[in-house]
Structures are given as C-alpha cells and as structure tokens.
Design an enzyme around this catalytic site. Structure first.
Site, short mmCIF file in Angstrom:
data_model
loop_
_atom_site.label_atom_id
_atom_site.label_comp_id
_atom_site.label_asym_id
_atom_site.label_seq_id
_atom_site.Cartn_x
_atom_site.Cartn_y
_atom_site.Cartn_z
N ARG A 1 0.81 -1.21 0.00
CA ARG A 1 0.00 0.00 0.00
C ARG A 1 0.85 1.27 0.00
NH1 ARG A 1 -3.28 1.65 -2.74
NH2 ARG A 1 -4.11 -0.44 -2.60
N LYS B 1 2.83 24.18 -1.33
CA LYS B 1 1.45 23.68 -1.27
C LYS B 1 1.47 22.18 -1.53
CE LYS B 1 -0.43 28.13 -2.73
NZ LYS B 1 -1.13 28.88 -3.79
N LYS C 1 6.40 37.72 1.67
CA LYS C 1 5.12 37.84 0.98
C LYS C 1 4.32 38.99 1.58
CE LYS C 1 3.06 34.04 -0.31
NZ LYS C 1 3.22 34.13 -1.79
N GLU D 1 7.83 39.44 -2.70
CA GLU D 1 6.61 39.49 -3.51
C GLU D 1 6.22 40.92 -3.81
OE1 GLU D 1 2.97 36.93 -2.69
OE2 GLU D 1 2.24 38.90 -2.06
N ASP E 1 3.37 38.77 -8.56
CA ASP E 1 2.21 37.99 -8.13
C ASP E 1 0.90 38.53 -8.69
OD1 ASP E 1 1.20 35.80 -6.49
OD2 ASP E 1 0.30 37.36 -5.25
#
Length: 285
Positions: free
Chosen positions: A102, A137, A169, A202, A224
């Site tokens: 698995r 992410k 950011k 950013e 961005d």
C-alpha cells in the site's frame, strides 16, 4: 535548498512513519492466512498513461520492510508509461510484499501524477527560458516525495520549507511596516545569525517593484497575480537586476503566455495540490 543529507533523512522519516501508520502492531490479514515462510513474486502493473515516478522510492520501501527481497527493475523514474507496462518485479517473502504494497502504490500513484503534470508544464514552456517551479502547497508529511516527483517530471524545486530560503510575501511586508523595512530587517537578521539564505520578495503592483529595486540583496522578485501586459512591463523594469518569477493562478493553459513575457520562473501550486493519481497496481505473478 536542503542538502542531499537532509533530503535523505526526510525520505527515511516518510517511510518510517508510513509503515508505522499502516502496519501498527502487525499486518493481521497476512499473518492470519499466509505462512511466515511463504514466498512470492509481484509486478508493478501500469493501468494508465503518463510519466513514471517513485521506482527508486519503492526500492527503499521494500528494502526497509525486508532487506532480503529481490527487486528487478524494468522501467526507471521519468520514463513515459502506458497501460500494460510493467515497471518492476519484486520477489521474496509474501508477507513482506503485502506489508509494503500500500505504501508503494500510494506513493507511486501520486508521484507519477505529479511528474506527469510537471512534464506537461515543461512541454508548454519549451523554447522559452522559463522554468517551472513547485511551491510549499504540498501534502503534509510527504513533501519530500512530492518535490522529488516534480524533479522527475522535469521541473525545479522552489524552497523546500521555511528554513532554506526567505520569501517576504504580502503578510510579512504588511506586518513589518512595508517593503523597505521588511528587506532591511531581513538583511540585518541574516547577517546577525550568519545565515546565507536567498531573499525573494513578492510584489503586488509596479510601485512595489520600484521600491524593491531600491534595496540591495534581493535574489528574486515574485510578480504575483499580474496580467500579461503588466508582467512584461515588470520584466522590463527589473531589467536583469534580479531574477523574476510569475505566480498566482497560473494554469497549463496560461503558462506559455507568462513565459513569453520573459520571466525566469513560473511557480504553480497545482503541480502538487491538484493532481489525480495515476492508476497502478501491484499484482501477484
């Protein structure tokens, strides 16, 4: 970026934790009906089309579960695959094969999906100077294998985590009191801590890009959520003073247009957070 030694440690932690999570105090399904001394052979059967990833990871899983197992590799990471292909054979204790099954499938199905999607972005960007990057992410706990899959698909890794690169950011900038203050504070902090980390900042508009350019020490500007026209203007304004990266909802359909604006990098969280696992099976033979 993290060192090869750190990466290897991450892979070991993933395997150790995944086996702990899945096996616990024993694989009672196998223990109940398969003799301890029974041996068998299984193949990794491809039931989908894409780019194969996770073969090297599978080797490590089987070796972790049972160093006596024999692994016969047919295909390698990065190979194009189609339905009916066999990636490898594994031979040894039947209980060990089932114990590892698995984890091997979960990892390889996801890694192959990520490598396939990354490869699609890479093909879209062919002929430009732009490279595709992943992001943070990722799925908690398995970042290392997801970023590994991006590399297999032909992409490049962004920072691995919060500790190997500085990215200022919007929230960092706002909490610090503005772009210039955020950069100055960061530069001072890195000097005080004797840290050699690259700084990415950013920018939300052209005025912020102008302000960033007035400070020294910025490695890359993150452009961005700009449209194509403003991205081209931003690249012209930056004019090679530092590297450029486009991000913010960039898809496979729009990536080429952003690359043609002249940016050095495109980052896309979709490489890791929006994929559908490729269909693979481990079958007894």
């Amino acid at each position: 970026m993290i060192s090869p030694e750190q990466f290897e440690k991450e892979i070991e932690l993933i395997i150790n934790n995944a086996i702990r999570e899945d096996v616990g105090d024993g694989d009672h399904s196998s223990l109940a009906c398969i003799p301890t001394n029974a041996t068998g052979k299984a193949k990794l059967l491809v039931k989908d089309q894409g780019i194969l990833a996770g073969v090297e990871f599978a080797k490590r899983v089987f070796n972790y579960v049972d160093p006596e197992m024999e692994f016969e590799q047919i295909l390698k990471d990065g190979d194009p695959i189609k339905k009916g292909d066999v990636a490898f054979y594994v031979k040894g204790s039947s209980q060990s094969i089932l114990k590892a099954e698995r984890l091997v499938l979960n990892a390889m199905q996801r890694m192959s999906a990520i490598a396939t999607k990354t490869s699609e972005f890479v093909k879209k960007l062919e002929g430009t100077k732009t490279k595709i990057l992943d992001t943070r992410k990722t799925t908690p706990g398995i970042r290392a294998i997801e970023k590994w899959a991006v590399k297999i698909g032909g992409g490049e890794n962004h920072r691995f985590a919060l500790y190997d690169m500085v990215m200022l950011k919007d929230n960092h900038i706002d909490f610090a009191g503005g772009i210039t203050k955020a950069i100055q504070k960061t530069t001072n902090y890195l000097k005080e801590k004797d840290l050699d980390l690259k700084i990415i900042v950013e920018a939300r508009n052209m005025d912020e890009i102008r302000e960033i350019l007035r400070s020294d020490g910025v490695y890359r500007i993150l452009i961005d959520n700009f449209n194509y026209e403003d991205t081209r203007k931003a690249v012209d304004l930056i004019n090679g003073k530092c590297l450029t990266e486009s991000s913010g909802g960039i898809t496979l359909e729009t990536a080429r247009s952003y690359a043609e604006c002249g940016v050095d990098f495109i980052s896309s969280g979709a490489l890791t957070h929006s994929v559908y696992n490729l269909d693979l099976s481990l079958k007894a033979v």
